[in-house]
Design a protein around this motif. Structure first.
Motif, mmCIF file in Angstrom:
data_model
loop_
_atom_site.group_PDB
_atom_site.id
_atom_site.type_symbol
_atom_site.label_atom_id
_atom_site.label_comp_id
_atom_site.label_asym_id
_atom_site.label_seq_id
_atom_site.Cartn_x
_atom_site.Cartn_y
_atom_site.Cartn_z
ATOM 1 N N ALA A 27 0.822 -1.218 0.000
ATOM 2 C CA ALA A 27 0.000 0.000 0.000
ATOM 3 C C ALA A 27 0.854 1.265 0.000
ATOM 4 N N GLY A 28 2.035 1.210 0.579
ATOM 5 C CA GLY A 28 2.888 2.396 0.639
ATOM 6 C C GLY A 28 3.995 2.418 -0.388
ATOM 7 N N ALA A 29 4.039 1.438 -1.292
ATOM 8 C CA ALA A 29 5.170 1.304 -2.208
ATOM 9 C C ALA A 29 5.310 2.496 -3.145
ATOM 10 N N VAL A 30 4.207 2.961 -3.711
ATOM 11 C CA VAL A 30 4.278 4.070 -4.670
ATOM 12 C C VAL A 30 4.749 5.344 -3.977
ATOM 13 N N ASP A 31 4.220 5.624 -2.786
ATOM 14 C CA ASP A 31 4.646 6.827 -2.053
ATOM 15 C C ASP A 31 6.119 6.762 -1.687
ATOM 16 N N ARG A 32 6.572 5.603 -1.234
ATOM 17 C CA ARG A 32 8.002 5.471 -0.882
ATOM 18 C C ARG A 32 8.871 5.680 -2.112
ATOM 19 N N GLU A 33 8.427 5.143 -3.242
ATOM 20 C CA GLU A 33 9.197 5.287 -4.480
ATOM 21 C C GLU A 33 9.271 6.745 -4.907
ATOM 22 N N ILE A 345 2.304 -2.549 -20.067
ATOM 23 C CA ILE A 345 1.312 -1.633 -19.511
ATOM 24 C C ILE A 345 1.254 -0.329 -20.302
ATOM 25 N N PHE A 346 2.371 0.060 -20.885
ATOM 26 C CA PHE A 346 2.393 1.307 -21.652
ATOM 27 C C PHE A 346 1.843 1.108 -23.062
ATOM 28 N N GLU A 347 1.846 -0.162 -23.531
ATOM 29 C CA GLU A 347 1.247 -0.457 -24.823
ATOM 30 C C GLU A 347 -0.268 -0.325 -24.779
ATOM 31 N N VAL A 348 -0.870 -0.753 -23.677
ATOM 32 C CA VAL A 348 -2.339 -0.729 -23.588
ATOM 33 C C VAL A 348 -2.843 0.465 -22.792
ATOM 34 N N GLY A 349 -1.952 1.122 -22.032
ATOM 35 C CA GLY A 349 -2.400 2.208 -21.170
ATOM 36 C C GLY A 349 -2.412 3.560 -21.832
ATOM 37 N N GLY A 350 -1.640 3.695 -22.904
ATOM 38 C CA GLY A 350 -1.574 4.995 -23.554
ATOM 39 C C GLY A 350 -0.820 6.013 -22.712
ATOM 40 N N ALA A 351 -0.965 7.283 -23.082
ATOM 41 C CA ALA A 351 -0.205 8.347 -22.429
ATOM 42 C C ALA A 351 -0.529 8.471 -20.947
ATOM 43 N N SER A 352 -1.760 8.152 -20.555
ATOM 44 C CA SER A 352 -2.134 8.299 -19.143
ATOM 45 C C SER A 352 -1.351 7.356 -18.241
ATOM 46 N N ALA A 353 -0.843 6.268 -18.812
ATOM 47 C CA ALA A 353 -0.055 5.329 -18.011
ATOM 48 C C ALA A 353 1.297 5.906 -17.620
ATOM 49 N N THR A 354 1.733 6.953 -18.301
ATOM 50 C CA THR A 354 3.041 7.545 -18.004
ATOM 51 C C THR A 354 2.968 8.631 -16.937
ATOM 52 N N SER A 356 3.359 10.634 -13.786
ATOM 53 C CA SER A 356 4.366 10.411 -12.751
ATOM 54 C C SER A 356 3.750 10.000 -11.417
ATOM 55 N N GLY A 357 2.529 10.445 -11.165
ATOM 56 C CA GLY A 357 1.886 10.079 -9.909
ATOM 57 C C GLY A 357 1.619 8.596 -9.784
ATOM 58 N N ARG A 358 1.472 7.915 -10.904
ATOM 59 C CA ARG A 358 1.214 6.469 -10.869
ATOM 60 C C ARG A 358 2.493 5.661 -10.624
ATOM 61 N N GLN A 359 3.636 6.232 -11.008
ATOM 62 C CA GLN A 359 4.931 5.565 -10.827
ATOM 63 C C GLN A 359 4.974 4.179 -11.475
ATOM 64 N N LEU A 360 4.229 4.002 -12.584
ATOM 65 C CA LEU A 360 4.237 2.697 -13.236
ATOM 66 C C LEU A 360 5.598 2.386 -13.851
#
Length: 415
Positions: A27-33, A345-354, A356-360
């Motif tokens: 649950a805290g992984a994205v925030d820590r990253e 994930i970037f192939e199917v997610g489009g620009a919204s997948a990039t 920065s808040g998602r940290q994908l």
């Protein structure tokens, strides 16, 4: 006080035991990253529920887990946060060396220490010299042994109670021996700095550790080469488990992203969850993730079988070499598949997948960083040489990474 288990737990029971802590870690992984917050609390919470003592016998305060079970749980840790799985790499290797040590007093001390919750980091690499010729030294003076030197890429040491160090032992008579030893990380002479600046695995604390006249106990000195060891495949399986965990995290991220996606920019008439491109992507990553997990768990089973033989005093060279080769052959294949999974994930997610808040992007960055620990090219050549010519993988890699002697050229002719 550590609970004594009456019977070993099944793999499902072990995974269920750690699941609540891992859910909080995830649950805290994205925030820590995003904030580069080192997971001190998360690693201590994981240690508190017994991760560090998984392989300690049940009647000595551990879980009595098999090596295969350890790796199954380690994959779950990496799925929650791959940084933590790699930060525990030194501890995992140290525990296995303890369990096969022929020194009963050494085993007894460390089993008790680890069962009580101690974690052990790693401090073996140097920028100067090489593994077999460290500048870090233990000098015996007036009956005391003092450790001094600087180590780099000391993964996990910042989170640990002890760290394993490679050093040259200089006896009172001037004789030298290459040894492993254990040093307390809370000694005033020990300083660890989080100066790892890689673009991935940024929370492993793979930084610099400096030792200045640190008193060390000669009971913990182990001459290098004094016993056969499976430490190489053990260290590699930790990295492979980390890659599998990243693949599982990426698969879950892709599915969650598509389920919550509001529009399908590429095919507006079809819902994102019904888009053939999305269905194909999810089916592809699920299949690849299942395959790499099965392969790595099988490698863990083979390592575990060899460790059991080693502990019983029956490990022969053929078994040792075969385990090395099996792990080595997985390395380039798993890297290739996991990098493809984390890109999907970037192939199917489009620009919204990039966003920065998602940290994908952390998933690809972390996988690429783990994959850079060993050259896949060398692993592939080593496996081929082993299969065709019977050359042990360890010997091939040692020769490939050995310093190359300078090329001597003939002097230019004089006029």
């Amino acid at each position: 006080m550590t609970e004594i288990l009456q019977t070993p737990l099944t793999t499902d029971q072990l995974r269920a035991h750690f699941a609540p802590v891992l859910a909080r870690i995830h649950a805290g992984a994205v925030d820590r990253e995003r904030d580069r917050t080192l997971p001190f609390d998360e690693i201590r919470e994981l240690a508190a529920v017994g991760f560090g003592r998984l392989r300690i016998p049940a009647d000595r305060g551990g879980f009595g887990a098999s090596f295969e079970q350890l790796v199954e749980v380690l994959i779950d840790v990496a799925t929650a946060d791959s940084n933590i799985a790699q930060a525990l790499r030194g501890h995992i290797g140290f525990v296995e060396d303890v369990l096969v040590s022929p020194d009963a007093d050494f085993r007894a001390f460390w089993i008790q220490e680890i069962a009580a919750g101690a974690l052990v980091g790693n401090a073996e690499t140097e920028k100067t010299g090489n593994y077999g010729n460290p500048s870090t030294r233990v000098v015996e003076t007036d009956g005391r042994f003092l450790l001094s030197g600087t180590k780099y890429y000391t993964t996990g040491t910042l989170y640990s109670d002890w760290t394993r160090v490679t050093a040259e032992l200089v006896g009172a008579d001037g004789d030298t021996t290459l040894i492993h030893l254990a040093a307390r990380t809370d000694d005033p002479g020990v300083t660890t700095v989080d100066d790892w600046d890689g673009f991935g695995q940024r929370l492993t604390a793979s930084g610099t550790t400096t030792f200045v006249d640190v008193p060390v106990d000669p009971r913990f000195f182990v001459p290098l080469g004094s016993q056969q060891t499976l430490i190489w495949p053990i260290y590699q399986i930790d990295l492979l488990a980390g890659l599998v965990g990243i693949a599982e995290a990426a698969t879950a991220e892709i599915i969650a992203f598509l389920r919550q996606k509001g529009r399908n920019a590429w095919n507006p008439t079809v819902a994102p969850t019904q888009d053939p491109a999305a269905l194909h992507a999810v089916g592809s990553v699920r299949g690849r993730t299942g395959l790499v997990r099965a392969a790595v768990v099988e490698a863990a089973r083979r390592i575990g079988s060899a460790l059991d033989q080693h502990q019983a005093g029956h490990l022969d060279e053929a078994v040792f070499d075969d385990v090395d080769a099996y792990v080595a052959q997985l390395w380039p294949v798993v890297i290739e598949d996991v990098l493809r999974i984390t890109s999907e994930i970037f192939e199917v997610g489009g620009a919204s997948a990039t966003a920065s808040g998602r940290q994908l992007d952390r998933l690809w960055r972390n996988a690429r960083t783990i994959g850079s620990n060993n050259p896949g090219f060398h692993q592939t050549l080593a496996v081929g040489d082993h299969a065709l010519n019977g050359v042990p993988v360890s010997a091939f890699i040692h020769n490939a990474l050995a310093p190359i002697p300078p090329v001597l050229t003939a002097p230019a002719p004089t006029a």
